[in-house]
Design a protein around this motif. Structure first.
Motif, PDB file in Angstrom:
ATOM      1  N   ASP A 137       0.840  -1.194   0.000  1.00 18.97           N
ATOM      2  CA  ASP A 137       0.000   0.000   0.000  1.00 18.97           C
ATOM      3  C   ASP A 137       0.876   1.246   0.000  1.00 18.97           C
ATOM      4  O   ASP A 137       1.780   1.391   0.831  1.00 18.97           O
ATOM      5  CB  ASP A 137      -0.897  -0.031   1.240  1.00 18.97           C
ATOM      6  N   LEU A 138       0.601   2.157  -0.925  1.00 22.18           N
ATOM      7  CA  LEU A 138       1.388   3.386  -1.051  1.00 22.18           C
ATOM      8  C   LEU A 138       0.602   4.619  -0.625  1.00 22.18           C
ATOM      9  O   LEU A 138       1.086   5.742  -0.793  1.00 22.18           O
ATOM     10  CB  LEU A 138       1.854   3.549  -2.500  1.00 22.18           C
TER      11      LEU A 138
ATOM     12  N   LEU B 214       4.878  12.390  -2.732  1.00 17.77           N
ATOM     13  CA  LEU B 214       5.943  11.545  -3.276  1.00 17.77           C
ATOM     14  C   LEU B 214       6.435  12.130  -4.592  1.00 17.77           C
ATOM     15  O   LEU B 214       5.629  12.540  -5.443  1.00 17.77           O
ATOM     16  CB  LEU B 214       5.440  10.123  -3.524  1.00 17.77           C
ATOM     17  N   SER B 215       7.755  12.144  -4.783  1.00 25.17           N
ATOM     18  CA  SER B 215       8.351  12.602  -6.039  1.00 25.17           C
ATOM     19  C   SER B 215       9.481  11.658  -6.423  1.00 25.17           C
ATOM     20  O   SER B 215      10.214  11.161  -5.557  1.00 25.17           O
ATOM     21  CB  SER B 215       8.901  14.027  -5.907  1.00 25.17           C
TER      22      SER B 215
ATOM     23  N   ARG C  63       9.264   3.160 -12.830  1.00 27.96           N
ATOM     24  CA  ARG C  63       8.045   3.052 -13.636  1.00 27.96           C
ATOM     25  C   ARG C  63       6.998   2.186 -12.942  1.00 27.96           C
ATOM     26  O   ARG C  63       5.795   2.450 -13.046  1.00 27.96           O
ATOM     27  CB  ARG C  63       8.391   2.493 -15.019  1.00 27.96           C
ATOM     28  N   ARG C  64       7.425   1.157 -12.255  1.00 26.27           N
ATOM     29  CA  ARG C  64       6.473   0.336 -11.505  1.00 26.27           C
ATOM     30  C   ARG C  64       5.851   1.134 -10.365  1.00 26.27           C
ATOM     31  O   ARG C  64       4.648   1.005 -10.090  1.00 26.27           O
ATOM     32  CB  ARG C  64       7.171  -0.901 -10.949  1.00 26.27           C
ATOM     33  N   LEU C  65       6.655   1.976  -9.714  1.00 24.59           N
ATOM     34  CA  LEU C  65       6.100   2.836  -8.672  1.00 24.59           C
ATOM     35  C   LEU C  65       5.051   3.770  -9.267  1.00 24.59           C
ATOM     36  O   LEU C  65       3.975   3.967  -8.681  1.00 24.59           O
ATOM     37  CB  LEU C  65       7.214   3.645  -8.009  1.00 24.59           C
ATOM     38  N   ARG C  66       5.342   4.325 -10.436  1.00 25.53           N
ATOM     39  CA  ARG C  66       4.378   5.200 -11.108  1.00 25.53           C
ATOM     40  C   ARG C  66       3.080   4.450 -11.399  1.00 25.53           C
ATOM     41  O   ARG C  66       1.979   4.961 -11.149  1.00 25.53           O
ATOM     42  CB  ARG C  66       4.976   5.744 -12.402  1.00 25.53           C
TER      43      ARG C  66
ATOM     44  N   THR D 168      -0.670   5.092  -9.722  1.00 22.61           N
ATOM     45  CA  THR D 168      -1.848   5.339 -10.560  1.00 22.61           C
ATOM     46  C   THR D 168      -2.973   4.379 -10.199  1.00 22.61           C
ATOM     47  O   THR D 168      -4.138   4.773 -10.049  1.00 22.61           O
ATOM     48  CB  THR D 168      -1.486   5.195 -12.040  1.00 22.61           C
ATOM     49  N   GLU D 169      -2.638   3.095 -10.042  1.00 23.44           N
ATOM     50  CA  GLU D 169      -3.645   2.082  -9.715  1.00 23.44           C
ATOM     51  C   GLU D 169      -4.275   2.323  -8.350  1.00 23.44           C
ATOM     52  O   GLU D 169      -5.468   2.051  -8.148  1.00 23.44           O
ATOM     53  CB  GLU D 169      -3.004   0.698  -9.760  1.00 23.44           C
ATOM     54  N   GLN D 170      -3.482   2.828  -7.404  1.00 22.46           N
ATOM     55  CA  GLN D 170      -3.971   3.031  -6.041  1.00 22.46           C
ATOM     56  C   GLN D 170      -4.502   4.444  -5.808  1.00 22.46           C
ATOM     57  O   GLN D 170      -4.928   4.759  -4.697  1.00 22.46           O
ATOM     58  CB  GLN D 170      -2.845   2.724  -5.039  1.00 22.46           C
ATOM     59  N   GLY D 171      -4.469   5.271  -6.847  1.00 19.43           N
ATOM     60  CA  GLY D 171      -4.948   6.636  -6.700  1.00 19.43           C
ATOM     61  C   GLY D 171      -4.065   7.502  -5.831  1.00 19.43           C
ATOM     62  O   GLY D 171      -4.549   8.424  -5.167  1.00 19.43           O
ATOM     63  N   VAL D 172      -2.773   7.214  -5.824  1.00 22.33           N
ATOM     64  CA  VAL D 172      -1.816   7.953  -4.998  1.00 22.33           C
ATOM     65  C   VAL D 172      -1.115   9.000  -5.860  1.00 22.33           C
ATOM     66  O   VAL D 172      -0.497   8.656  -6.878  1.00 22.33           O
ATOM     67  CB  VAL D 172      -0.770   6.992  -4.382  1.00 22.33           C
ATOM     68  N   PRO D 173      -1.168  10.273  -5.499  1.00 19.05           N
ATOM     69  CA  PRO D 173      -0.478  11.302  -6.286  1.00 19.05           C
ATOM     70  C   PRO D 173       1.039  11.086  -6.263  1.00 19.05           C
ATOM     71  O   PRO D 173       1.623  10.801  -5.215  1.00 19.05           O
ATOM     72  CB  PRO D 173      -0.858  12.607  -5.583  1.00 19.05           C
ATOM     73  N   LEU D 174       1.651  11.206  -7.429  1.00 20.14           N
ATOM     74  CA  LEU D 174       3.096  11.058  -7.556  1.00 20.14           C
ATOM     75  C   LEU D 174       3.599  12.083  -8.564  1.00 20.14           C
ATOM     76  O   LEU D 174       3.084  12.166  -9.682  1.00 20.14           O
ATOM     77  CB  LEU D 174       3.459   9.646  -8.030  1.00 20.14           C
TER      78      LEU D 174
END
Length: 307
Positions: free
Chosen positions: A233-234, A240-241, A255-258, A262-268
């Motif tokens: 869970d992120l 996060l940057s 890229r996997r973090l990105r 996206t899948e978890q709706g977490v702003p990056l």
């Protein structure tokens, strides 16, 4: 955000890396092991002379290990960066790190604290993680999470994200910003894209990284979140940057973090630079200056109070 233009200075740096075959340090196991011995034999020398000359440098200790806080003359404006250096968990902090801190302080007026965390193979993940947690407690004392920026490059970026996730999981306030520079976020090194990335990377290689991962993980499975904070869970981690280059074998991690964010709706805030190598933002090239301006914005936007 993807940056596609590569400067002449950056192309020259790439050419020099290939001409001098710097990749051999990570590509050849014996050479990599010698690099560990050479780096650790130097011990802790602290900030380089130019940093000591221009800034206020304070040395303190956590668990008997040195930590350095660097401030601009006059004390700065209250912004705090806790920085974990890269080096595959086995190499000492380098001169380029100190120069980067100097540029960041010049640009933002922040204070940068650098814990010199224990290195493998003598020290392994549980000990290093415990030290990092105590260092965070010491240097965040008296400040709210809105004043804290946690940052790191390579292995240090993995430490930074693992720390932020651990704080969240225990219900503690998390830093306002977590900034990951060329992050090493998955020590399993099993992503199918990595062999092709290895061939493009003029500096890092899977052989050395896998050896470093073995030395640092010890008896822990490499999927342990303290080793590989990419998974899980992120959410709830603050801002996060990520900064990464396309000639970095660790590009697949970023890229996997990105994708996961996206899948978890977490702003990056994601910054991918075409043609850039591992930890290019520490170098003296135009792309590093551009990245510094963007990183400085992350520091500047943190809410601060005057101290």
């Amino acid at each position: 955000m993807i940056r596609s233009k590569t400067s002449l200075a950056a192309k020259s740096l790439l050419a020099w890396l290939r001409l001098t075959n710097r990749k051999r340090t990570y590509a050849e196991l014996d050479r990599f092991r010698r690099s560990i011995e050479s780096s650790q034999a130097k011990g802790d020398r602290g900030p380089i002379r130019s940093i000591r000359r221009r800034f206020d440098v304070q040395r303190s200790e956590v668990d008997g290990r040195p930590c350095y806080t660097i401030r601009p003359p006059g004390g700065g404006d209250g912004k705090r960066v806790l920085y974990f250096h890269g080096g595959a968990y086995v190499h000492q902090i380098q001169h380029d790190h100190w120069r980067f801190f100097g540029r960041l302080i010049d640009r933002t007026g922040c204070a940068v604290t650098v814990p010199i965390y224990p290195l493998a193979p003598e020290h392994q993940c549980p000990e290093t993680t415990a030290f990092v947690r105590r260092a965070y407690d010491v240097f965040s004392a008296g400040a709210g999470p809105e004043e804290q920026i946690v940052m790191g490059d390579s292995a240090g970026a993995g430490i930074a994200l693992a720390l932020t996730k651990a704080l969240r999981d225990e219900g503690s306030p998390v830093p306002k910003e977590t900034v990951l520079l060329s992050p090493w976020l998955d020590l399993t090194m099993t992503h199918p894209a990595q062999p092709a990335l290895d061939r493009r990377d003029p500096y890092l290689a899977l052989t050395g990284l896998n050896e470093a991962a073995r030395l640092y993980s010890g008896r822990l499975p490499r999927t342990d979140p303290r080793l590989s904070p990419l998974s899980g869970d992120l959410s709830g981690l603050g801002a996060l940057s990520v900064y990464i280059g396309t000639k970095d074998v660790l590009l697949s991690d970023a890229r996997r973090l990105r994708t996961l964010c996206t899948e978890q709706g977490v702003p990056l805030s994601y910054h991918e630079y075409e043609g850039m190598i591992h930890a290019w933002m520490l170098a003296s090239i135009p792309e590093a200056r551009l990245a510094l301006e963007e990183i400085a914005h992350l520091v500047d936007r943190s809410l601060v109070k005057t101290v």
